[in-house]
Design a protein around this motif. Structure first.
Motif, short mmCIF file in Angstrom:
data_model
loop_
_atom_site.label_atom_id
_atom_site.label_comp_id
_atom_site.label_asym_id
_atom_site.label_seq_id
_atom_site.Cartn_x
_atom_site.Cartn_y
_atom_site.Cartn_z
N GLU A 77 0.36 6.94 2.02
CA GLU A 77 -1.04 7.75 2.33
C GLU A 77 -1.96 6.63 2.78
O GLU A 77 -2.77 6.90 3.78
CB GLU A 77 -1.33 8.45 0.97
N GLU A 78 -2.18 5.69 2.27
CA GLU A 78 -3.03 4.68 2.68
C GLU A 78 -3.01 4.02 3.96
O GLU A 78 -3.79 3.58 4.62
CB GLU A 78 -3.31 3.40 1.37
N VAL A 88 -3.81 6.46 6.64
CA VAL A 88 -5.34 6.82 6.63
C VAL A 88 -5.76 5.44 7.35
O VAL A 88 -6.58 5.68 8.48
CB VAL A 88 -5.93 6.63 5.40
N GLN A 89 -5.20 4.35 7.24
CA GLN A 89 -5.62 3.21 8.22
C GLN A 89 -5.19 3.12 9.25
O GLN A 89 -5.99 2.75 10.39
CB GLN A 89 -5.10 1.72 7.24
N VAL A 98 0.85 -1.20 -0.06
CA VAL A 98 -0.07 0.18 0.03
C VAL A 98 1.01 1.40 0.10
O VAL A 98 2.06 1.27 0.29
CB VAL A 98 -1.10 -0.07 1.20
N THR A 99 0.29 2.20 -0.49
CA THR A 99 1.08 3.50 -0.41
C THR A 99 1.25 3.96 1.06
O THR A 99 0.37 3.57 2.06
CB THR A 99 0.27 4.78 -1.41
#
Length: 92
Positions: free
Chosen positions: A50-51, A54-55, A47-48
């Protein structure tokens, strides 16, 4: 996601490790290394950043909510404790 430049750089460094007698195959090996690296990275479940961030925020909020709910349940249990006393044994 890993940048294309990083994959190209790694492929060139791997090709540079090829023994001197195989100089003519270096370009082919660089392309093969690049292709193998891209395929391998594509298969990973990445995942990036950023992802991920967010998580992480979602997890922190969820943890806070669980702690809040645990406190509410504890308060409810305490408020019910006097009402949960067993009935005295019937007198005959």
């Amino acid at each position: 996601m890993i940048h294309v430049q990083a994959i190209d750089s790694l492929a060139r460094r791997l090709a540079a490790l090829v023994p001197p007698g195989l100089d003519e195959a270096r370009a082919d090996l660089t392309a093969s290394f690049r292709s193998a690296l891209q395929a391998g990275l594509r298969d990973l479940d990445l995942v990036t950043r950023e992802e991920f961030d967010v998580q992480r925020c979602v997890l922190l909020r969820t943890r806070e909510k669980i702690e809040e709910l645990e406190q509410q349940v504890l308060a409810l249990e305490r408020s019910l404790e006097p009402n949960l006393a067993p009935d005295p044994a019937p007198k005959h």
